[in-house]
Design an enzyme around this catalytic site. Structure first.
Site, PDB file in Angstrom:
ATOM      1  CG  HIS A   1      -1.856   1.056   1.413  1.00 29.40           C
ATOM      2  ND1 HIS A   1      -1.520   2.318   1.828  1.00 29.40           N
ATOM      3  CD2 HIS A   1      -3.186   1.052   1.238  1.00 29.40           C
ATOM      4  CE1 HIS A   1      -2.625   3.051   1.902  1.00 29.40           C
ATOM      5  NE2 HIS A   1      -3.643   2.327   1.544  1.00 29.40           N
TER       6      HIS A   1
ATOM      7  CG  ASP B 270       0.718  -2.382   6.195  1.00 30.30           C
ATOM      8  OD1 ASP B 270       0.655  -1.656   5.182  1.00 30.30           O
ATOM      9  OD2 ASP B 270      -0.259  -2.601   6.931  1.00 30.30           O
TER      10      ASP B 270
ATOM     11  CD  GLN C  32      -6.893  -4.638   3.844  1.00 28.68           C
ATOM     12  OE1 GLN C  32      -7.772  -5.504   3.936  1.00 28.68           O
ATOM     13  NE2 GLN C  32      -7.185  -3.358   3.786  1.00 28.68           N
TER      14      GLN C  32
ATOM     15  CE  LYS D 255      -7.471  -0.632   6.533  1.00 29.70           C
ATOM     16  NZ  LYS D 255      -7.772  -0.480   5.130  1.00 29.70           N
TER      17      LYS D 255
ATOM     18  CB  CYS E 116      -3.609   3.279  -1.570  1.00 27.27           C
ATOM     19  SG  CYS E 116      -4.686   4.674  -1.275  1.00 27.27           S
TER      20      CYS E 116
HETATM   21  C1  LIG Z   1      -2.219  -2.806   3.614  1.00 28.45           C
HETATM   22  C2  LIG Z   1      -2.584  -1.417   4.088  1.00 28.45           C
HETATM   23  N1  LIG Z   1      -1.623  -0.645   4.651  1.00 28.45           N
HETATM   24  C3  LIG Z   1      -1.915   0.605   5.100  1.00 28.45           C
HETATM   25  C4  LIG Z   1      -3.188   1.129   4.979  1.00 28.45           C
HETATM   26  C5  LIG Z   1      -3.470   2.511   5.527  1.00 28.45           C
HETATM   27  O1  LIG Z   1      -4.273   2.343   6.679  1.00 28.45           O
HETATM   28  P1  LIG Z   1      -4.837   3.656   7.425  1.00 28.45           P
HETATM   29  O2  LIG Z   1      -3.640   4.360   7.989  1.00 28.45           O
HETATM   30  O3  LIG Z   1      -5.769   3.126   8.483  1.00 28.45           O
HETATM   31  O4  LIG Z   1      -5.533   4.448   6.362  1.00 28.45           O
HETATM   32  C6  LIG Z   1      -4.197   0.369   4.389  1.00 28.45           C
HETATM   33  C7  LIG Z   1      -5.579   0.966   4.202  1.00 28.45           C
HETATM   34  N2  LIG Z   1      -6.242   0.388   3.095  1.00 28.45           N
HETATM   35  C8  LIG Z   1      -7.337   0.941   2.530  1.00 28.45           C
HETATM   36  C9  LIG Z   1      -7.987   2.058   2.873  1.00 28.45           C
HETATM   37  O5  LIG Z   1      -9.054   2.196   1.982  1.00 28.45           O
HETATM   38  N3  LIG Z   1      -9.035   1.161   1.073  1.00 28.45           N
HETATM   39  C10 LIG Z   1      -7.974   0.368   1.397  1.00 28.45           C
HETATM   40  O6  LIG Z   1      -7.640  -0.657   0.797  1.00 28.45           O
HETATM   41  C11 LIG Z   1      -3.896  -0.931   3.944  1.00 28.45           C
HETATM   42  O7  LIG Z   1      -4.838  -1.712   3.394  1.00 28.45           O
END
Ligand SMILES: Cc1ncc(COP(=O)(O)O)c(CNc2co[nH]c2=O)c1O
Length: 405
Positions: free
Chosen positions: A122, A199, A202, A225, A363
Protein backbone atom coordinates in the site's frame (compact mmCIF):
# COMPACT_ATOMS: atom_id res chain seq x y z
CA UNK A 1 -21.63 -20.17 20.47
CA UNK A 2 -21.76 -21.79 17.02
CA UNK A 3 -21.01 -19.34 14.21
CA UNK A 4 -24.36 -17.92 13.07
CA UNK A 5 -24.00 -15.15 10.50
CA UNK A 6 -27.63 -14.04 10.78
CA UNK A 7 -27.25 -13.60 14.54
CA UNK A 8 -23.94 -11.76 14.01
CA UNK A 9 -25.50 -9.40 11.48
CA UNK A 10 -27.94 -8.21 14.16
CA UNK A 11 -24.91 -6.75 15.99
CA UNK A 12 -24.26 -4.29 13.11
CA UNK A 13 -26.95 -1.56 12.90
CA UNK A 14 -25.67 -0.31 9.52
CA UNK A 15 -26.38 -3.67 7.86
CA UNK A 16 -30.09 -2.95 8.18
CA UNK A 17 -29.66 0.07 5.88
CA UNK A 18 -30.97 0.49 2.38
CA UNK A 19 -28.97 2.21 -0.35
CA UNK A 20 -30.73 3.54 -3.48
CA UNK A 21 -33.86 1.72 -2.34
CA UNK A 22 -32.09 -1.64 -2.12
CA UNK A 23 -30.70 -3.52 0.92
CA UNK A 24 -27.09 -2.44 1.54
CA UNK A 25 -24.62 -5.11 0.43
CA UNK A 26 -21.39 -3.88 2.01
CA UNK A 27 -18.39 -5.48 0.29
CA UNK A 28 -15.74 -2.80 0.93
CA UNK A 29 -14.39 -4.26 4.17
CA UNK A 30 -10.77 -3.93 3.03
CA UNK A 31 -11.31 -0.14 3.17
CA UNK A 32 -12.93 -0.20 6.59
CA UNK A 33 -14.94 -2.75 8.55
CA UNK A 34 -18.40 -2.03 9.92
CA UNK A 35 -18.89 -1.41 13.66
CA UNK A 36 -20.85 -3.65 16.04
CA UNK A 37 -23.20 -2.05 18.59
CA UNK A 38 -20.77 -2.97 21.39
CA UNK A 39 -18.12 -0.66 19.85
CA UNK A 40 -20.62 2.13 19.25
CA UNK A 41 -21.93 1.81 22.82
CA UNK A 42 -18.38 1.92 24.19
CA UNK A 43 -17.74 5.31 22.57
CA UNK A 44 -21.11 6.71 23.72
CA UNK A 45 -20.45 5.39 27.25
CA UNK A 46 -17.09 7.14 27.46
CA UNK A 47 -18.43 10.53 26.36
CA UNK A 48 -21.61 10.11 28.42
CA UNK A 49 -20.15 8.89 31.68
CA UNK A 50 -16.41 9.30 32.14
CA UNK A 51 -15.02 11.71 29.57
CA UNK A 52 -11.82 13.21 30.98
CA UNK A 53 -8.23 13.66 29.91
CA UNK A 54 -5.95 10.80 30.86
CA UNK A 55 -2.79 10.38 32.93
CA UNK A 56 -1.72 12.76 35.71
CA UNK A 57 -5.31 13.66 36.62
CA UNK A 58 -6.08 13.58 40.35
CA UNK A 59 -9.86 13.48 39.97
CA UNK A 60 -12.02 10.36 39.69
CA UNK A 61 -13.16 10.86 36.10
CA UNK A 62 -9.57 11.17 34.91
CA UNK A 63 -8.61 8.02 36.80
CA UNK A 64 -11.55 6.11 35.31
CA UNK A 65 -10.62 7.27 31.79
CA UNK A 66 -6.95 6.41 32.37
CA UNK A 67 -7.81 2.94 33.66
CA UNK A 68 -10.02 2.30 30.61
CA UNK A 69 -7.38 3.56 28.15
CA UNK A 70 -4.52 1.61 29.73
CA UNK A 71 -6.88 -1.37 30.00
CA UNK A 72 -7.30 -1.23 26.23
CA UNK A 73 -3.53 -1.21 25.80
CA UNK A 74 -3.39 -4.37 27.93
CA UNK A 75 -6.08 -6.00 25.77
CA UNK A 76 -4.05 -5.20 22.64
CA UNK A 77 -0.92 -6.66 24.27
CA UNK A 78 -2.69 -9.89 25.17
CA UNK A 79 -4.46 -10.18 21.82
CA UNK A 80 -1.24 -10.00 19.81
CA UNK A 81 0.77 -11.96 22.41
CA UNK A 82 3.14 -9.05 23.01
CA UNK A 83 5.64 -9.47 25.87
CA UNK A 84 5.32 -5.99 27.48
CA UNK A 85 2.41 -3.53 27.43
CA UNK A 86 4.95 -0.72 26.97
CA UNK A 87 5.78 -2.22 23.56
CA UNK A 88 2.25 -1.25 22.46
CA UNK A 89 2.17 2.30 21.09
CA UNK A 90 -1.34 3.58 20.47
CA UNK A 91 -1.33 5.52 17.18
CA UNK A 92 -3.78 7.24 14.83
CA UNK A 93 -3.56 4.19 12.57
CA UNK A 94 -1.27 2.21 10.29
CA UNK A 95 0.00 5.16 8.28
CA UNK A 96 0.85 7.06 11.47
CA UNK A 97 2.70 4.06 12.91
CA UNK A 98 4.74 3.51 9.76
CA UNK A 99 5.76 7.18 9.60
CA UNK A 100 6.74 7.04 13.27
CA UNK A 101 9.26 4.28 12.51
CA UNK A 102 10.43 5.80 9.22
CA UNK A 103 11.16 9.03 11.08
CA UNK A 104 13.01 7.11 13.77
CA UNK A 105 15.43 5.56 11.29
CA UNK A 106 16.68 8.96 10.05
CA UNK A 107 19.64 8.58 12.38
CA UNK A 108 20.32 4.95 11.57
CA UNK A 109 20.68 4.97 7.80
CA UNK A 110 23.39 6.32 5.52
CA UNK A 111 24.33 6.24 1.84
CA UNK A 112 24.96 2.67 0.75
CA UNK A 113 22.41 1.18 3.15
CA UNK A 114 19.47 -0.64 1.57
CA UNK A 115 15.79 -0.90 2.39
CA UNK A 116 13.65 -3.68 0.91
CA UNK A 117 9.92 -3.31 0.30
CA UNK A 118 7.57 -5.58 -1.61
CA UNK A 119 5.74 -4.81 -4.86
CA UNK A 120 2.49 -5.60 -3.02
CA UNK A 121 2.64 -2.63 -0.69
CA UNK A 122 0.00 0.00 0.00
CA UNK A 123 1.28 3.53 -0.64
CA UNK A 124 1.43 4.01 3.15
CA UNK A 125 4.19 1.39 3.21
CA UNK A 126 6.08 2.76 0.22
CA UNK A 127 6.09 6.57 0.38
CA UNK A 128 7.45 6.96 3.95
CA UNK A 129 10.40 4.70 3.00
CA UNK A 130 11.04 6.64 -0.21
CA UNK A 131 11.07 9.81 1.89
CA UNK A 132 13.50 8.13 4.33
CA UNK A 133 15.80 7.19 1.43
CA UNK A 134 15.69 10.77 0.13
CA UNK A 135 16.68 12.02 3.60
CA UNK A 136 19.46 9.50 4.21
CA UNK A 137 20.78 8.43 0.82
CA UNK A 138 19.76 4.81 1.45
CA UNK A 139 18.53 2.81 -1.55
CA UNK A 140 15.07 1.25 -1.96
CA UNK A 141 14.94 -2.30 -3.38
CA UNK A 142 11.69 -4.04 -4.39
CA UNK A 143 10.65 -7.67 -4.05
CA UNK A 144 8.81 -8.46 -7.32
CA UNK A 145 5.51 -10.34 -7.68
CA UNK A 146 4.50 -13.02 -10.19
CA UNK A 147 1.35 -13.20 -12.37
CA UNK A 148 -0.58 -14.72 -9.43
CA UNK A 149 0.21 -11.67 -7.32
CA UNK A 150 2.57 -13.69 -5.10
CA UNK A 151 5.97 -12.42 -3.91
CA UNK A 152 8.95 -14.04 -5.68
CA UNK A 153 10.92 -15.13 -2.61
CA UNK A 154 13.92 -16.29 -4.65
CA UNK A 155 14.32 -12.67 -5.78
CA UNK A 156 13.95 -11.50 -2.18
CA UNK A 157 16.86 -13.72 -1.17
CA UNK A 158 18.98 -12.21 -3.96
CA UNK A 159 18.13 -8.69 -2.75
CA UNK A 160 19.20 -9.41 0.84
CA UNK A 161 22.81 -8.46 1.60
CA UNK A 162 24.97 -7.10 4.40
CA UNK A 163 23.78 -3.65 3.25
CA UNK A 164 20.16 -4.51 4.00
CA UNK A 165 19.08 -2.64 7.12
CA UNK A 166 15.28 -2.73 6.93
CA UNK A 167 12.58 -4.88 5.29
CA UNK A 168 8.97 -3.76 4.97
CA UNK A 169 6.19 -6.03 3.84
CA UNK A 170 2.47 -6.22 4.32
CA UNK A 171 0.98 -9.27 6.02
CA UNK A 172 -1.89 -9.28 3.51
CA UNK A 173 -2.25 -7.28 0.30
CA UNK A 174 -5.25 -4.91 0.38
CA UNK A 175 -5.48 -4.94 -3.43
CA UNK A 176 -5.20 -8.69 -4.12
CA UNK A 177 -5.76 -10.49 -0.81
CA UNK A 178 -2.42 -12.30 -1.05
CA UNK A 179 -1.22 -13.57 2.35
CA UNK A 180 2.55 -13.15 2.51
CA UNK A 181 4.89 -15.72 4.18
CA UNK A 182 6.05 -13.17 6.74
CA UNK A 183 7.61 -15.70 9.14
CA UNK A 184 10.00 -16.79 6.37
CA UNK A 185 10.62 -13.19 5.26
CA UNK A 186 11.44 -12.18 8.86
CA UNK A 187 13.76 -15.18 9.40
CA UNK A 188 15.78 -14.44 6.27
CA UNK A 189 16.01 -10.72 7.10
CA UNK A 190 17.27 -11.50 10.60
CA UNK A 191 19.99 -13.71 9.12
CA UNK A 192 21.35 -10.45 7.66
CA UNK A 193 20.70 -8.51 10.90
CA UNK A 194 18.00 -6.46 9.14
CA UNK A 195 14.93 -5.26 11.07
CA UNK A 196 11.45 -6.03 9.74
CA UNK A 197 8.28 -3.95 9.88
CA UNK A 198 5.09 -5.76 8.92
CA UNK A 199 2.05 -3.78 7.84
CA UNK A 200 -0.84 -5.70 9.34
CA UNK A 201 -3.66 -3.35 8.34
CA UNK A 202 -5.36 -5.95 6.13
CA UNK A 203 -4.60 -8.93 8.33
CA UNK A 204 -5.94 -8.31 11.82
CA UNK A 205 -9.64 -8.63 11.06
CA UNK A 206 -9.06 -12.02 9.42
CA UNK A 207 -6.29 -13.63 11.51
CA UNK A 208 -4.79 -13.28 14.98
CA UNK A 209 -1.01 -12.86 14.60
CA UNK A 210 1.27 -14.00 17.45
CA UNK A 211 3.90 -11.27 17.39
CA UNK A 212 6.36 -12.96 19.76
CA UNK A 213 6.21 -16.17 17.73
CA UNK A 214 6.78 -14.17 14.53
CA UNK A 215 9.78 -12.44 16.15
CA UNK A 216 8.86 -9.35 14.10
CA UNK A 217 10.58 -6.09 15.04
CA UNK A 218 7.66 -3.77 14.27
CA UNK A 219 4.02 -4.50 13.45
CA UNK A 220 1.36 -1.88 12.67
CA UNK A 221 -2.40 -2.00 12.23
CA UNK A 222 -5.53 0.18 12.34
CA UNK A 223 -8.52 -0.33 14.63
CA UNK A 224 -11.00 0.62 11.89
CA UNK A 225 -10.05 -2.50 9.93
CA UNK A 226 -10.90 -4.58 13.03
CA UNK A 227 -14.45 -3.28 13.54
CA UNK A 228 -13.01 -0.51 15.72
CA UNK A 229 -13.18 3.27 15.27
CA UNK A 230 -11.16 5.28 12.77
CA UNK A 231 -8.25 7.42 13.99
CA UNK A 232 -6.71 4.83 16.27
CA UNK A 233 -4.38 1.90 15.80
CA UNK A 234 -1.34 0.12 17.11
CA UNK A 235 2.39 0.14 16.56
CA UNK A 236 4.17 -2.79 18.16
CA UNK A 237 7.92 -2.55 18.51
CA UNK A 238 10.45 -4.70 20.34
CA UNK A 239 11.41 -2.61 23.39
CA UNK A 240 15.12 -2.66 22.40
CA UNK A 241 14.25 -0.99 19.12
CA UNK A 242 11.73 1.46 20.60
CA UNK A 243 14.29 2.51 23.23
CA UNK A 244 16.83 3.19 20.46
CA UNK A 245 14.51 5.30 18.28
CA UNK A 246 14.01 9.01 19.01
CA UNK A 247 10.52 10.36 19.79
CA UNK A 248 8.32 11.07 16.77
CA UNK A 249 6.60 14.22 18.07
CA UNK A 250 7.43 16.62 20.89
CA UNK A 251 4.82 17.83 23.36
CA UNK A 252 2.97 16.95 26.54
CA UNK A 253 2.90 13.37 27.80
CA UNK A 254 6.15 12.36 26.08
CA UNK A 255 8.45 14.18 28.50
CA UNK A 256 10.06 13.39 31.85
CA UNK A 257 11.30 16.94 32.58
CA UNK A 258 11.27 20.18 30.58
CA UNK A 259 13.68 23.03 31.16
CA UNK A 260 14.82 25.64 28.69
CA UNK A 261 18.28 24.17 29.01
CA UNK A 262 17.28 20.60 28.26
CA UNK A 263 14.26 18.30 28.08
CA UNK A 264 14.34 14.63 28.99
CA UNK A 265 11.82 12.20 27.51
CA UNK A 266 9.36 9.80 29.08
CA UNK A 267 9.98 6.08 28.83
CA UNK A 268 7.90 3.65 26.77
CA UNK A 269 5.18 3.84 25.59
CA UNK A 270 4.60 7.54 26.32
CA UNK A 271 7.78 8.66 24.53
CA UNK A 272 5.83 8.00 21.33
CA UNK A 273 2.45 9.29 22.52
CA UNK A 274 2.68 13.09 22.52
CA UNK A 275 -0.45 15.14 23.21
CA UNK A 276 -3.99 14.11 24.06
CA UNK A 277 -4.71 10.85 22.25
CA UNK A 278 -7.94 9.57 20.73
CA UNK A 279 -9.08 8.39 24.15
CA UNK A 280 -12.50 7.12 23.10
CA UNK A 281 -10.93 5.48 20.04
CA UNK A 282 -8.32 3.66 22.07
CA UNK A 283 -10.89 2.37 24.55
CA UNK A 284 -13.20 1.29 21.72
CA UNK A 285 -10.24 -0.45 20.00
CA UNK A 286 -10.22 -2.72 23.06
CA UNK A 287 -13.98 -3.27 22.73
CA UNK A 288 -13.50 -4.24 19.06
CA UNK A 289 -10.85 -6.79 20.04
CA UNK A 290 -13.20 -8.24 22.65
CA UNK A 291 -15.97 -8.46 20.05
CA UNK A 292 -13.83 -10.27 17.44
CA UNK A 293 -12.53 -12.68 20.06
CA UNK A 294 -16.09 -13.39 21.21
CA UNK A 295 -16.77 -14.74 17.72
CA UNK A 296 -13.37 -16.44 17.42
CA UNK A 297 -10.73 -16.08 14.75
CA UNK A 298 -10.83 -19.76 13.81
CA UNK A 299 -14.53 -19.36 13.03
CA UNK A 300 -13.92 -16.06 11.20
CA UNK A 301 -11.12 -17.54 9.07
CA UNK A 302 -13.13 -20.65 8.17
CA UNK A 303 -16.28 -18.73 7.27
CA UNK A 304 -14.48 -16.05 5.26
CA UNK A 305 -12.67 -18.79 3.34
CA UNK A 306 -16.07 -20.28 2.46
CA UNK A 307 -17.19 -16.86 1.18
CA UNK A 308 -13.99 -16.42 -0.85
CA UNK A 309 -14.33 -19.86 -2.45
CA UNK A 310 -18.00 -19.30 -3.32
CA UNK A 311 -17.47 -15.78 -4.64
CA UNK A 312 -14.50 -16.90 -6.75
CA UNK A 313 -16.50 -19.77 -8.26
CA UNK A 314 -19.51 -17.56 -9.04
CA UNK A 315 -17.58 -14.58 -10.45
CA UNK A 316 -15.38 -16.70 -12.73
CA UNK A 317 -18.55 -18.00 -14.40
CA UNK A 318 -18.97 -14.52 -15.89
CA UNK A 319 -17.43 -14.53 -19.37
CA UNK A 320 -14.63 -11.99 -19.81
CA UNK A 321 -14.09 -11.60 -16.07
CA UNK A 322 -10.48 -11.81 -14.86
CA UNK A 323 -9.44 -12.09 -11.21
CA UNK A 324 -6.14 -10.53 -10.10
CA UNK A 325 -4.47 -12.24 -7.15
CA UNK A 326 -4.85 -15.97 -7.64
CA UNK A 327 -2.34 -17.33 -5.15
CA UNK A 328 -3.24 -20.26 -2.91
CA UNK A 329 -2.78 -18.25 0.31
CA UNK A 330 -5.43 -15.58 0.06
CA UNK A 331 -7.85 -13.79 2.34
CA UNK A 332 -11.40 -12.74 1.38
CA UNK A 333 -10.54 -10.04 -1.16
CA UNK A 334 -11.33 -10.39 -4.87
CA UNK A 335 -10.01 -7.86 -7.35
CA UNK A 336 -11.38 -8.29 -10.86
CA UNK A 337 -12.06 -6.62 -14.20
CA UNK A 338 -14.33 -7.40 -17.11
CA UNK A 339 -12.75 -7.24 -20.54
CA UNK A 340 -13.42 -3.94 -22.27
CA UNK A 341 -15.11 -2.30 -19.25
CA UNK A 342 -13.54 0.28 -16.92
CA UNK A 343 -13.78 -0.80 -13.26
CA UNK A 344 -15.19 2.59 -12.27
CA UNK A 345 -18.22 2.02 -14.51
CA UNK A 346 -18.94 -1.34 -12.89
CA UNK A 347 -18.59 0.13 -9.39
CA UNK A 348 -20.96 2.98 -10.22
CA UNK A 349 -23.66 0.72 -11.59
CA UNK A 350 -23.56 -1.89 -8.82
CA UNK A 351 -23.81 0.96 -6.28
CA UNK A 352 -27.16 1.88 -7.82
CA UNK A 353 -28.21 -1.65 -6.84
CA UNK A 354 -27.12 -1.16 -3.21
CA UNK A 355 -23.75 -2.87 -3.54
CA UNK A 356 -20.63 -1.19 -2.09
CA UNK A 357 -17.36 -2.26 -3.69
CA UNK A 358 -14.21 -0.23 -4.29
CA UNK A 359 -12.78 0.58 -7.69
CA UNK A 360 -9.46 2.12 -8.66
CA UNK A 361 -5.85 1.45 -7.73
CA UNK A 362 -6.55 0.90 -4.00
CA UNK A 363 -3.45 2.93 -3.05
CA UNK A 364 -1.39 0.19 -4.67
CA UNK A 365 -0.49 1.75 -8.04
CA UNK A 366 2.66 -0.40 -8.51
CA UNK A 367 0.44 -3.50 -8.59
CA UNK A 368 -1.79 -1.96 -11.26
CA UNK A 369 1.29 -0.98 -13.24
CA UNK A 370 2.52 -4.58 -13.05
CA UNK A 371 -0.73 -5.84 -14.57
CA UNK A 372 -0.88 -2.85 -16.95
CA UNK A 373 -4.41 -1.94 -15.82
CA UNK A 374 -5.86 1.37 -14.54
CA UNK A 375 -7.39 -0.32 -11.55
CA UNK A 376 -9.77 -3.07 -10.52
CA UNK A 377 -13.16 -3.67 -8.98
CA UNK A 378 -12.41 -4.93 -5.46
CA UNK A 379 -14.99 -6.89 -3.47
CA UNK A 380 -13.78 -7.58 0.08
CA UNK A 381 -15.77 -9.83 2.38
CA UNK A 382 -16.04 -9.97 6.17
CA UNK A 383 -17.49 -12.51 8.59
CA UNK A 384 -20.85 -10.70 8.56
CA UNK A 385 -21.36 -11.04 4.79
CA UNK A 386 -23.44 -13.86 3.29
CA UNK A 387 -23.59 -16.05 0.20
CA UNK A 388 -26.86 -14.31 -0.67
CA UNK A 389 -24.91 -11.02 -0.77
CA UNK A 390 -22.40 -12.65 -3.10
CA UNK A 391 -25.29 -13.73 -5.33
CA UNK A 392 -26.51 -10.11 -5.34
CA UNK A 393 -23.00 -8.94 -6.32
CA UNK A 394 -22.77 -11.48 -9.18
CA UNK A 395 -26.24 -10.52 -10.46
CA UNK A 396 -25.33 -6.81 -10.33
CA UNK A 397 -22.01 -7.36 -12.13
CA UNK A 398 -23.81 -9.29 -14.86
CA UNK A 399 -26.33 -6.43 -15.19
CA UNK A 400 -23.50 -3.89 -15.37
CA UNK A 401 -21.77 -5.98 -18.03
CA UNK A 402 -24.95 -6.21 -20.10
CA UNK A 403 -25.43 -2.43 -19.84
CA UNK A 404 -21.83 -1.62 -20.74
CA UNK A 405 -21.19 -4.01 -23.62
C1 LIG B 1 -2.22 -2.81 3.61
C2 LIG B 1 -2.58 -1.42 4.09
N1 LIG B 1 -1.62 -0.64 4.65
C3 LIG B 1 -1.91 0.61 5.10
C4 LIG B 1 -3.19 1.13 4.98
C5 LIG B 1 -3.47 2.51 5.53
O1 LIG B 1 -4.27 2.34 6.68
P1 LIG B 1 -4.84 3.66 7.43
O2 LIG B 1 -3.64 4.36 7.99
O3 LIG B 1 -5.77 3.13 8.48
O4 LIG B 1 -5.53 4.45 6.36
C6 LIG B 1 -4.20 0.37 4.39
C7 LIG B 1 -5.58 0.97 4.20
N2 LIG B 1 -6.24 0.39 3.10
C8 LIG B 1 -7.34 0.94 2.53
C9 LIG B 1 -7.99 2.06 2.87
O5 LIG B 1 -9.05 2.20 1.98
N3 LIG B 1 -9.03 1.16 1.07
C10 LIG B 1 -7.97 0.37 1.40
O6 LIG B 1 -7.64 -0.66 0.80
C11 LIG B 1 -3.90 -0.93 3.94
O7 LIG B 1 -4.84 -1.71 3.39
Amino acid sequence: MAFNVQEIRKDFPILQREVNGKPLVYLDNAATAQKPQAVIDCIVDYYSNYNANIHRGVHTLSQEATDAYEGARKKIQEHFNIQHSHEVILTAGTTHGINMIANGFNEFLKKGDEIIVSALEHHSNIVPWQMLCERTGAELKVIPIDEKGVLVLSEYEKLLSENTKLVFVNHISNALGTINPIAEIIKKAHEKDAAVLVDGAQACSHIKPDLQALDVDFYVTSAHKMCGPTGTGMLYGKEDWLNKLPPYQGGGEMIAEVTFEKTTYAGLPHKFEAGTPNIAGGIAFGAAIDYLNSIGFDEIEAYEHELLTYATEQLTLIEGLKIYGTGVDKTSVISFNIEGIHPYDIGTIVDKLGIAVRTGHHCAQPIMDYYKIPGTVRASFAFYNTKEEIDALVKAVKKAKSMLT
